[in-house]
Design an enzyme around this catalytic site. Structure first.
Site, PDB file in Angstrom:
ATOM      1  N   CYS A   4       0.846  -1.207   0.000  1.00 19.37           N
ATOM      2  CA  CYS A   4       0.000   0.000   0.000  1.00 19.37           C
ATOM      3  C   CYS A   4       0.880   1.256   0.000  1.00 19.37           C
ATOM      4  O   CYS A   4       1.702   1.464   0.897  1.00 19.37           O
ATOM      5  CB  CYS A   4      -0.928  -0.011   1.220  1.00 19.37           C
ATOM      6  SG  CYS A   4      -1.809   1.540   1.431  1.00 19.37           S
ATOM      7  N   CYS A   7       0.465   3.479   3.121  1.00 21.82           N
ATOM      8  CA  CYS A   7       1.165   2.922   4.290  1.00 21.82           C
ATOM      9  C   CYS A   7       2.645   3.282   4.214  1.00 21.82           C
ATOM     10  O   CYS A   7       3.246   3.677   5.210  1.00 21.82           O
ATOM     11  CB  CYS A   7       1.012   1.408   4.361  1.00 21.82           C
ATOM     12  SG  CYS A   7      -0.565   0.851   5.047  1.00 21.82           S
ATOM     13  N   ASP A  30      -1.156  16.274  -2.245  1.00 23.35           N
ATOM     14  CA  ASP A  30      -1.499  15.327  -3.308  1.00 23.35           C
ATOM     15  C   ASP A  30      -0.487  15.472  -4.445  1.00 23.35           C
ATOM     16  O   ASP A  30      -0.101  16.584  -4.818  1.00 23.35           O
ATOM     17  CB  ASP A  30      -2.920  15.610  -3.813  1.00 23.35           C
ATOM     18  CG  ASP A  30      -3.486  14.466  -4.630  1.00 23.35           C
ATOM     19  OD1 ASP A  30      -4.433  13.807  -4.168  1.00 23.35           O
ATOM     20  OD2 ASP A  30      -2.964  14.221  -5.741  1.00 23.35           O
ATOM     21  N   HIS A  46      -3.581   1.118   8.475  1.00 23.45           N
ATOM     22  CA  HIS A  46      -4.220   0.817   7.193  1.00 23.45           C
ATOM     23  C   HIS A  46      -5.704   0.477   7.379  1.00 23.45           C
ATOM     24  O   HIS A  46      -6.048  -0.480   8.066  1.00 23.45           O
ATOM     25  CB  HIS A  46      -3.523  -0.363   6.507  1.00 23.45           C
ATOM     26  CG  HIS A  46      -4.111  -0.675   5.162  1.00 23.45           C
ATOM     27  ND1 HIS A  46      -3.706  -0.033   4.009  1.00 23.45           N
ATOM     28  CD2 HIS A  46      -5.098  -1.525   4.788  1.00 23.45           C
ATOM     29  CE1 HIS A  46      -4.412  -0.492   2.983  1.00 23.45           C
ATOM     30  NE2 HIS A  46      -5.270  -1.404   3.428  1.00 23.45           N
ATOM     31  N   ASN A  83     -13.716   9.690  -1.237  1.00 21.75           N
ATOM     32  CA  ASN A  83     -14.221   8.806  -2.283  1.00 21.75           C
ATOM     33  C   ASN A  83     -14.199   7.376  -1.753  1.00 21.75           C
ATOM     34  O   ASN A  83     -13.177   6.924  -1.233  1.00 21.75           O
ATOM     35  CB  ASN A  83     -13.351   8.917  -3.542  1.00 21.75           C
ATOM     36  CG  ASN A  83     -13.412  10.301  -4.161  1.00 21.75           C
ATOM     37  OD1 ASN A  83     -14.469  10.917  -4.203  1.00 21.75           O
ATOM     38  ND2 ASN A  83     -12.276  10.808  -4.625  1.00 21.75           N
ATOM     39  N   HIS A  94      -6.521   2.994   0.754  1.00 19.96           N
ATOM     40  CA  HIS A  94      -6.137   3.328   2.133  1.00 19.96           C
ATOM     41  C   HIS A  94      -6.874   4.641   2.354  1.00 19.96           C
ATOM     42  O   HIS A  94      -6.595   5.627   1.652  1.00 19.96           O
ATOM     43  CB  HIS A  94      -4.609   3.467   2.228  1.00 19.96           C
ATOM     44  CG  HIS A  94      -4.079   3.862   3.580  1.00 19.96           C
ATOM     45  ND1 HIS A  94      -3.011   3.196   4.188  1.00 19.96           N
ATOM     46  CD2 HIS A  94      -4.427   4.863   4.423  1.00 19.96           C
ATOM     47  CE1 HIS A  94      -2.752   3.785   5.351  1.00 19.96           C
ATOM     48  NE2 HIS A  94      -3.603   4.801   5.517  1.00 19.96           N
ATOM     49  N   HIS A  96      -8.492   8.101   2.782  1.00 14.78           N
ATOM     50  CA  HIS A  96      -7.881   9.431   2.806  1.00 14.78           C
ATOM     51  C   HIS A  96      -8.973  10.480   2.647  1.00 14.78           C
ATOM     52  O   HIS A  96      -9.938  10.285   1.916  1.00 14.78           O
ATOM     53  CB  HIS A  96      -6.829   9.588   1.703  1.00 14.78           C
ATOM     54  CG  HIS A  96      -7.305   9.102   0.371  1.00 14.78           C
ATOM     55  ND1 HIS A  96      -7.308   7.756   0.033  1.00 14.78           N
ATOM     56  CD2 HIS A  96      -7.809   9.747  -0.700  1.00 14.78           C
ATOM     57  CE1 HIS A  96      -7.795   7.619  -1.190  1.00 14.78           C
ATOM     58  NE2 HIS A  96      -8.115   8.818  -1.665  1.00 14.78           N
TER      59      HIS A  96
END
Ligand code: 5GP
Ligand code: ZN
Length: 110
Positions: A4, A7, A30, A46, A83, A94, A96
């Site tokens: 991930c 992570c 981002d 996670h 989302n 994961h 966000h």
């Protein structure tokens, strides 16, 4: 967890600049911003998505993280987005919280 990407960012396997960090969460820019301000707030632990987020303390930490990040960076008006699932635009599994700001934002979104 496994490979991930978030992570790896959270545990500093991938060096990134955090705009905020505490015991539970980290926030960073981002990589592909959709606005002048585009920050992601994630838990260090996670959790795949909002549908899998059962830890109410962590829910609170994430939302409080948005408050702390925007306060620290003096971001007054912003949109917060989560989302959940592919069809809703989730690409990284994961959880966000997006913080989007710095330009007028239309409502409703597409
Ligand atoms: P989602 O579409 O899952 O809600 O949002 C994933 C976001 O993560 C996207 O806005 C994408 O640009 C961002 N992103 C994907 N990979 C990375 C990365 O390695 N580093 C950073 N900083 N952002 C990433
Ligand atoms: Zn993860």
């Amino acid at each position: 967890m496994g490979d991930c990407i978030f992570c790896k960012i959270a545990n500093k396997e991938i060096p990134s600049e955090f705009v905020y960090e505490n015991e539970h969460i980290v926030a960073f820019n981002d990589i592909n911003p959709t606005a002048p301000v585009h920050i992601l707030v994630i838990p260090k632990k996670h959790v795949e998505s909002l549908s899998e987020l059962e830890d109410k303390n962590l829910m609170a930490e994430l939302l409080d993280g948005v408050r702390l990040v925007t306060k620290k960076l003096n971001i007054k008006d912003y949109r917060t987005v989560i989302n959940t699932g592919k069809e809703a635009g989730q690409e990284v599994f994961h959880i966000h919280l997006h913080i989007i700001s710095g330009r007028p934002l239309k409502w409703p979104p597409g």
